[in-house]
Design an enzyme around this catalytic site. Structure first.
Site, PDB file in Angstrom:
ATOM      1  N   ARG A  27      11.472 -26.075  -2.685  1.00  0.00           N
ATOM      2  CA  ARG A  27      12.022 -25.310  -1.623  1.00  0.00           C
ATOM      3  C   ARG A  27      11.768 -23.923  -1.503  1.00  0.00           C
ATOM      4  O   ARG A  27      12.847 -23.046  -0.826  1.00  0.00           O
ATOM      5  CB  ARG A  27      13.495 -25.521  -1.166  1.00  0.00           C
ATOM      6  CG  ARG A  27      14.102 -26.952  -0.735  1.00  0.00           C
ATOM      7  CD  ARG A  27      13.565 -27.253   0.460  1.00  0.00           C
ATOM      8  NE  ARG A  27      14.043 -28.525   0.964  1.00  0.00           N
ATOM      9  CZ  ARG A  27      15.229 -28.808   1.538  1.00  0.00           C
ATOM     10  NH1 ARG A  27      15.890 -27.988   1.990  1.00  0.00           N
ATOM     11  NH2 ARG A  27      15.276 -30.209   2.031  1.00  0.00           N
ATOM     12  N   ARG A  31      14.531 -21.599   4.521  1.00  0.00           N
ATOM     13  CA  ARG A  31      15.479 -20.414   5.480  1.00  0.00           C
ATOM     14  C   ARG A  31      15.820 -19.420   4.963  1.00  0.00           C
ATOM     15  O   ARG A  31      16.195 -18.298   5.557  1.00  0.00           O
ATOM     16  CB  ARG A  31      16.754 -21.402   6.004  1.00  0.00           C
ATOM     17  CG  ARG A  31      16.300 -22.549   6.973  1.00  0.00           C
ATOM     18  CD  ARG A  31      17.285 -23.531   7.465  1.00  0.00           C
ATOM     19  NE  ARG A  31      17.542 -24.241   6.004  1.00  0.00           N
ATOM     20  CZ  ARG A  31      18.287 -25.280   6.074  1.00  0.00           C
ATOM     21  NH1 ARG A  31      19.006 -25.714   6.842  1.00  0.00           N
ATOM     22  NH2 ARG A  31      18.264 -26.097   4.895  1.00  0.00           N
ATOM     23  N   ARG A  40      10.060 -20.893  12.649  1.00  0.00           N
ATOM     24  CA  ARG A  40      10.799 -22.211  12.847  1.00  0.00           C
ATOM     25  C   ARG A  40      11.521 -22.004  14.199  1.00  0.00           C
ATOM     26  O   ARG A  40      11.624 -22.980  14.992  1.00  0.00           O
ATOM     27  CB  ARG A  40      11.971 -22.040  11.877  1.00  0.00           C
ATOM     28  CG  ARG A  40      12.778 -23.268  11.696  1.00  0.00           C
ATOM     29  CD  ARG A  40      12.423 -24.756  11.461  1.00  0.00           C
ATOM     30  NE  ARG A  40      13.377 -25.655  11.557  1.00  0.00           N
ATOM     31  CZ  ARG A  40      13.952 -26.213  12.462  1.00  0.00           C
ATOM     32  NH1 ARG A  40      13.415 -26.117  13.783  1.00  0.00           N
ATOM     33  NH2 ARG A  40      14.830 -27.324  12.269  1.00  0.00           N
ATOM     34  N   ASP A  77       8.063 -33.144   4.741  1.00  0.00           N
ATOM     35  CA  ASP A  77       9.380 -33.652   4.145  1.00  0.00           C
ATOM     36  C   ASP A  77       9.388 -35.091   3.818  1.00  0.00           C
ATOM     37  O   ASP A  77       8.499 -35.749   4.126  1.00  0.00           O
ATOM     38  CB  ASP A  77      10.644 -33.400   5.349  1.00  0.00           C
ATOM     39  CG  ASP A  77      11.910 -33.796   4.750  1.00  0.00           C
ATOM     40  OD1 ASP A  77      12.527 -32.658   4.396  1.00  0.00           O
ATOM     41  OD2 ASP A  77      12.298 -34.681   4.753  1.00  0.00           O
ATOM     42  N   TYR A 151      18.034 -42.764   2.324  1.00  0.00           N
ATOM     43  CA  TYR A 151      18.049 -42.511   3.714  1.00  0.00           C
ATOM     44  C   TYR A 151      17.995 -43.467   4.783  1.00  0.00           C
ATOM     45  O   TYR A 151      18.577 -43.601   5.937  1.00  0.00           O
ATOM     46  CB  TYR A 151      17.241 -41.229   3.839  1.00  0.00           C
ATOM     47  CG  TYR A 151      17.375 -40.184   3.008  1.00  0.00           C
ATOM     48  CD1 TYR A 151      18.430 -39.193   3.555  1.00  0.00           C
ATOM     49  CD2 TYR A 151      17.157 -39.823   1.879  1.00  0.00           C
ATOM     50  CE1 TYR A 151      18.960 -38.160   3.034  1.00  0.00           C
ATOM     51  CE2 TYR A 151      17.328 -38.721   1.046  1.00  0.00           C
ATOM     52  CZ  TYR A 151      18.663 -37.742   1.790  1.00  0.00           C
ATOM     53  OH  TYR A 151      18.953 -36.637   0.957  1.00  0.00           O
TER      54      TYR A 151
HETATM   55  O1  CP3 Z   1       9.941 -27.499  -1.245  1.00  0.00           O
HETATM   56  C1  CP3 Z   1       9.343 -26.945  -0.306  1.00  0.00           C
HETATM   57  O2  CP3 Z   1       9.373 -25.797   0.093  1.00  0.00           O
HETATM   58  C2  CP3 Z   1       8.489 -27.847   0.350  1.00  0.00           C
HETATM   59  C3  CP3 Z   1       9.090 -28.779   1.697  1.00  0.00           C
HETATM   60  C4  CP3 Z   1      10.173 -29.695   1.368  1.00  0.00           C
HETATM   61  C5  CP3 Z   1      11.106 -29.855   2.373  1.00  0.00           C
HETATM   62  N1  CP3 Z   1      11.750 -30.768   1.919  1.00  0.00           N
HETATM   63  C6  CP3 Z   1      11.206 -28.841   3.601  1.00  0.00           C
HETATM   64  C7  CP3 Z   1      12.587 -28.903   4.202  1.00  0.00           C
HETATM   65  C8  CP3 Z   1      10.227 -30.709   0.408  1.00  0.00           C
HETATM   66  C9  CP3 Z   1       9.707 -31.016  -0.935  1.00  0.00           C
HETATM   67  C10 CP3 Z   1      11.498 -31.290   0.699  1.00  0.00           C
HETATM   68  C11 CP3 Z   1      11.897 -32.491   0.164  1.00  0.00           C
HETATM   69  C12 CP3 Z   1      13.228 -33.208   0.404  1.00  0.00           C
HETATM   70  N2  CP3 Z   1      13.422 -33.445   1.601  1.00  0.00           N
HETATM   71  C13 CP3 Z   1      14.036 -33.959  -0.483  1.00  0.00           C
HETATM   72  C14 CP3 Z   1      13.980 -33.944  -2.045  1.00  0.00           C
HETATM   73  C15 CP3 Z   1      14.246 -32.586  -2.680  1.00  0.00           C
HETATM   74  C16 CP3 Z   1      15.759 -32.243  -2.658  1.00  0.00           C
HETATM   75  O3  CP3 Z   1      16.009 -31.441  -1.942  1.00  0.00           O
HETATM   76  O4  CP3 Z   1      16.632 -33.257  -3.008  1.00  0.00           O
HETATM   77  C17 CP3 Z   1      15.104 -34.429   0.186  1.00  0.00           C
HETATM   78  C18 CP3 Z   1      16.180 -35.248  -0.187  1.00  0.00           C
HETATM   79  C19 CP3 Z   1      14.634 -34.213   1.669  1.00  0.00           C
HETATM   80  C20 CP3 Z   1      15.482 -34.556   2.883  1.00  0.00           C
HETATM   81  C21 CP3 Z   1      15.953 -33.483   3.681  1.00  0.00           C
HETATM   82  N3  CP3 Z   1      15.183 -32.696   4.584  1.00  0.00           N
HETATM   83  C22 CP3 Z   1      17.216 -33.140   3.887  1.00  0.00           C
HETATM   84  C23 CP3 Z   1      18.899 -33.982   3.252  1.00  0.00           C
HETATM   85  C24 CP3 Z   1      17.534 -31.966   4.694  1.00  0.00           C
HETATM   86  C25 CP3 Z   1      18.550 -31.310   5.312  1.00  0.00           C
HETATM   87  C26 CP3 Z   1      19.354 -30.464   4.427  1.00  0.00           C
HETATM   88  C27 CP3 Z   1      18.767 -28.984   4.712  1.00  0.00           C
HETATM   89  O5  CP3 Z   1      18.596 -28.435   3.645  1.00  0.00           O
HETATM   90  O6  CP3 Z   1      18.592 -28.608   5.833  1.00  0.00           O
HETATM   91  C28 CP3 Z   1      16.076 -31.504   5.140  1.00  0.00           C
HETATM   92  C29 CP3 Z   1      15.508 -30.793   5.882  1.00  0.00           C
HETATM   93  C30 CP3 Z   1      14.608 -29.598   5.425  1.00  0.00           C
HETATM   94  N4  CP3 Z   1      13.362 -30.034   4.674  1.00  0.00           N
HETATM   95  C31 CP3 Z   1      14.417 -28.190   5.484  1.00  0.00           C
HETATM   96  C32 CP3 Z   1      13.413 -27.914   4.884  1.00  0.00           C
HETATM   97  C33 CP3 Z   1      12.799 -26.172   4.802  1.00  0.00           C
HETATM   98  C34 CP3 Z   1      15.680 -27.500   6.358  1.00  0.00           C
HETATM   99  C35 CP3 Z   1      15.080 -27.768   7.852  1.00  0.00           C
HETATM  100  C36 CP3 Z   1      15.261 -26.507   8.917  1.00  0.00           C
HETATM  101  O7  CP3 Z   1      14.516 -25.406   8.367  1.00  0.00           O
HETATM  102  O8  CP3 Z   1      15.888 -26.539   9.579  1.00  0.00           O
END
Ligand code: CP3
Length: 344
Positions: A27, A31, A40, A77, A151
């Site tokens: 990540r 944000r 964003r 994602d 999910y």
């Molecule tokens: O790592 C990186 O910088 C690359 C991008 C990336 C994202 N999600 C961007 C994202 C990666 C590799 C993921 C993986 C991901 N997504 C996982 C596995 C890793 C982990 O954290 O356990 C999972 C379970 C998800 C599913 C997911 N996506 C959830 C549960 C959420 C909501 C929680 C949150 O942090 O908001 C997301 C949204 C998400 N994915 C965001 C980002 C940058 C935030 C969304 C936003 O900007 O509004």
């Protein structure tokens, strides 16, 4: 043939011990960066943001420009796959929301043909590769089948996974068919990522830790091994990092049986176990606590010294044990970059 020396991350993943560990952060785009929030704010929603190559490429590059990590990770994602298969997926304030699938509705609404919706991701990869510094590695990724299935079946995040685990207990064949479908989609998706320019693949199994035997073997080890085997057949030189978060003592079995080149360590894996039982088999990545990064100061310094001390004399990619938290001050990431350039 004396070719170019390997990029630092590729050297570590091939088993080399480096004097300073190469690093990136799960990540790392997100944000906590003001420049991420600014872009964003212009996108209609998170999925459109992921599927617009100019925007996705830009946010992939943002942390590299600011901090100079050794790898960029594709901005996308893990839930793009269920959406491409035909399930409705939305990202709301409280997290992702999916129209849940269930044994009685079955898998017939899910179609591999829908994977063409992911084509913009490959264009993002090509764009990022053109702009990355020569020493920086591009990492592609997908969710591992079990985590993606949670999910799809729960309809979002969950604490106890009653629907997904219940299905796996009650109807092992039906649940295996779901995992097979996700695996097939994942292999196709990752093959296209590699063809487009991804140099390393990471499989995120964020909820691997909640499964007792025999489900861990059936839902985590089996599908991961199958994906790794299929990718290795076509792309033997592309390293694969597996992240079975929460696997505890089963990290060892995961390292032995799945065929991954490296394991990503969560925040709680004992470092002595990682050194003695994992690093002899595979490269390791991790496992800084995201809260230590958020805290900064001497807590961050001590954690970095501890990880480098325990794991720095074997193949190591320095990383967090889970993703960067949105409240993290960017200056703490800059401090981490500086700490990692210092000899121990
Ligand atoms: O790592 C990186 O910088 C690359 C991008 C990336 C994202 N999600 C961007 C994202 C990666 C590799 C993921 C993986 C991901 N997504 C996982 C596995 C890793 C982990 O954290 O356990 C999972 C379970 C998800 C599913 C997911 N996506 C959830 C549960 C959420 C909501 C929680 C949150 O942090 O908001 C997301 C949204 C998400 N994915 C965001 C980002 C940058 C935030 C969304 C936003 O900007 O509004």
């Amino acid at each position: 043939m004396a070719g170019e020396p390997l990029k630092p991350i590729l050297a570590a993943l091939s088993g080399q011990t480096l004097s300073r560990p190469p690093w990136w952060l799960m990540r790392q785009a997100g944000r906590y960066l003001p420049e991420y929030r600014a872009l964003r704010a212009n996108a209609a929603n998170f999925i459109e943001f992921c599927l617009t190559p100019t925007l996705a490429a830009e946010v992939t590059l943002q942390p590299i420009r600011r901090f100079g990590m050794d790898a960029a990770i594709l901005f996308a994602d893990i839930l793009l796959i269920p959406r491409a298969l035909g399930q409705s997926v939305e990202f709301r304030e409280g997290g992702p929301v999916l129209e849940p699938i269930s044994p009685d509705k079955g898998l017939r609404h899910l179609r591999l043909e829908g994977l063409s919706a992911l084509d913009p991701v490959y264009e993002t990869i090509a764009r990022v590769r053109r702009e990355l510094p020569a020493r920086t590695t591009l990492i592609g990724f997908a969710g591992a089948p079990w985590t993606v299935a949670t999910y799809m079946v729960e309809g979002g995040g969950s604490r106890d996974y009653p629907a997904a685990k219940g299905w796996a207990y009650r109807d092992p064949d039906g649940f295996a068919a779901l995992l097979d479908l996700i695996s097939e989609a994942t292999v196709r998706y990752l093959a296209r990522q590699i063809e487009a320019g991804a140099e390393v693949i990471q499989l995120f199994d964020s909820w691997a830790g909640v499964l007792p035997e025999p489900l861990f073997g059936r839902c985590v080890i089996g599908p991961t091994r199958s994906i790794v085997q299929q990718l290795k057949q076509h792309f033997p030189a592309t390293p694969i990092i597996g992240f079975p978060r929460g696997a505890g003592p089963r990290y060892e079995r995961y390292a032995d049986e799945t065929g991954v080149d490296a394991v990503a360590l969560d925040t709680v894996v004992p470092l002595e176990m990682a050194r003695d039982r994992l690093q002899s088999r595979v490269a390791v990545q991790g496992n800084l606590d995201p809260i230590a990064l958020l805290t900064g100061g001497s807590a961050l310094e001590a954690a970095v010294v501890r990880i480098r001390g325990a794991l720095g004399s074997g193949p190591l990619v320095f990383n967090l044990g889970h993703g960067v938290l949105p409240q993290t001050p960017p200056e703490h990431v800059a401090r981490l970059a500086q700490l990692l350039t210092e000899p121990i």
